[in-house]
Design an enzyme around this catalytic site. Structure first.
Site, PDB file in Angstrom:
ATOM      1  N   ASP A 124      75.636  11.990 -85.513  1.00  0.00           N
ATOM      2  CA  ASP A 124      74.404  11.517 -84.897  1.00  0.00           C
ATOM      3  C   ASP A 124      73.425  12.681 -84.846  1.00  0.00           C
ATOM      4  O   ASP A 124      73.818  13.839 -84.782  1.00  0.00           O
ATOM      5  CB  ASP A 124      74.705  10.980 -83.497  1.00  0.00           C
ATOM      6  N   ASP A 136      79.725   2.016 -83.018  1.00  0.00           N
ATOM      7  CA  ASP A 136      80.353   3.127 -82.308  1.00  0.00           C
ATOM      8  C   ASP A 136      80.119   2.966 -80.819  1.00  0.00           C
ATOM      9  O   ASP A 136      79.139   2.335 -80.404  1.00  0.00           O
ATOM     10  CB  ASP A 136      79.774   4.471 -82.764  1.00  0.00           C
TER      11      ASP A 136
END
Length: 372
Positions: free
Chosen positions: A92, A265
């Protein structure tokens, strides 16, 4: 090097199964990704994680930049060597920290200046810097830097954050030149359908290997989450993997898969596991409760995870009541395996053309019970 194949499609919904090819192996979709923020899924070794059926994990660029630093990880041979994980890794960008550390940052079109949450020192992240950090980390998928606004932001503020996200995506594309790393763009736009449509079309125009939808599950209502899940996919390319960020509940995963999302996620399975809460079908059980003290059955007798094959509810109850770390690890392992088993069951149901929006394979009356 990066290729997404749609293998089968559902006639009842927009759901599909697929395979995303990466330098570190295939990711079968739909697929849940455990969160390993600091190059570790908390309390779980890489070998244990493999036993759950995990095929890709998520780590965080911002936190790895602060500790231990991307240069050290690069020196170790990249994030895979550093953490002894030979399967795909997605990093990320730190865009979520723009939201979660809002009181500690200052945002401009050039980037974000943070106060280091560890020691208060200044940290500046720009799209260019975020790309260079992720290239040093060596993840398989790098996320573009985005501005994730709070769900309470006004339409004008969300429009500003969207313009910034799009500017940053252009900067990320310009910087990112690593052929063995896929860059995914992120759709923003808050709760406003028109802004979501604009962002989806803009992000799709770059022809990137995959697209994520962010700014979801950041405090808004369930109805607003569902609105985004229902609305955005129609503006995304069908030949690329679609990643819905931050979603980990069975209900939302089911809806998202039905609308054509492929990747998910969430910290939920491990965060709950560390507090002694285990998944069972669509329920959550607090293993600390007295009713488990003399219960010598596994959490779920139909589950084939290492925890359920080897340990009883009574033993797990004993461990968590005494704050033994092993108990929290074992429950976290089961929770991850449960979510992966769930998405595997959905994949099987899609292939058998028996997937529906009310998918509940643990019910004997379900047409998809054989997948569970």
């Amino acid at each position: 090097m990066f290729n997404f194949e749609v293998i089968s499609s559902c006639s009842n919904t927009e759901a599909r199964t697929g395979i995303f090819h990466t330098p570190h192996g295939q990711v079968r979709t739909p697929r849940f990704m455990p969160v390993g923020t600091l190059a570790t899924v908390k309390g779980i070794s890489s070998q244990q994680l493999k036993s759950t059926g995990s095929e890709m994990i998520l780590s965080n660029t911002f936190h790895l930049h602060l500790q231990p630093g991307e240069k050290l990880i690069k020196e170790a041979g990249g994030i895979h060597e550093f953490m002894n994980w030979d399967k795909p890794v997605l990093t990320d960008s730190g865009g979520y920290q723009v939201f979660s550390l809002a009181k500690l940052n200052n945002i401009t079109n050039e980037g974000v200046e943070f106060k280091n949450p560890r020691d208060g020192s200044p940290v500046f992240l720009s799209p260019d810097k975020v790309m260079r950090i992720q290239m040093d980390l060596g993840s398989d998928i790098a996320m573009a830097f985005d501005h994730c606004p709070p769900h309470t932001a006004t339409e004008n503020d969300i429009q500003d954050s969207l313009n910034r996200t799009h500017l940053w995506l252009e900067n990320c594309v310009e910087t990112h030149k690593k052929s063995n790393q896929a860059l995914f763009g992120i759709v923003q736009g808050g709760r406003y359908p028109k802004l979501r449509e604009i962002s989806a079309k803009f992000t799709s125009s770059f022809g990137l290997p995959g697209i994520a939808v962010g700014g979801v599950s950041v405090g808004e209502s369930v109805e607003q989450i569902h609105n985004v899940i229902n609305f955005v996919p129609k503006f995304l390319p069908k030949d690329k993997p679609r990643y819905l960020m931050g979603i980990g509940s069975l209900k939302e995963i089911t809806l998202a898969i039905a609308k054509g999302f492929d990747l998910f996620d969430c910290v939920l399975p491990t965060r709950l596991g560390r507090h002694g809460t285990a998944f069972f079908n669509d329920e959550r059980w607090n293993i600390r409760n007295a009713r488990f003290k003399n219960d010598f059955s596994p959490i779920d007798k139909t589950c084939k995870c290492e925890t359920c094959k080897s340990y009883s509810r009574a033993y797990l109850h004993h461990l968590v009541r005494n704050d033994e770390i092993l108990g929290l690890t074992l429950i976290s392992l089961h929770n991850i395996a449960h979510l992966l088993r769930f998405t595997n069951a959905i994949s099987a149901a899609i292939k058998d053309n028996c997937f529906t929006i009310d998918f509940a394979p643990w019910k004997r009356s379900s047409i998809a019970h054989h997948t569970w």
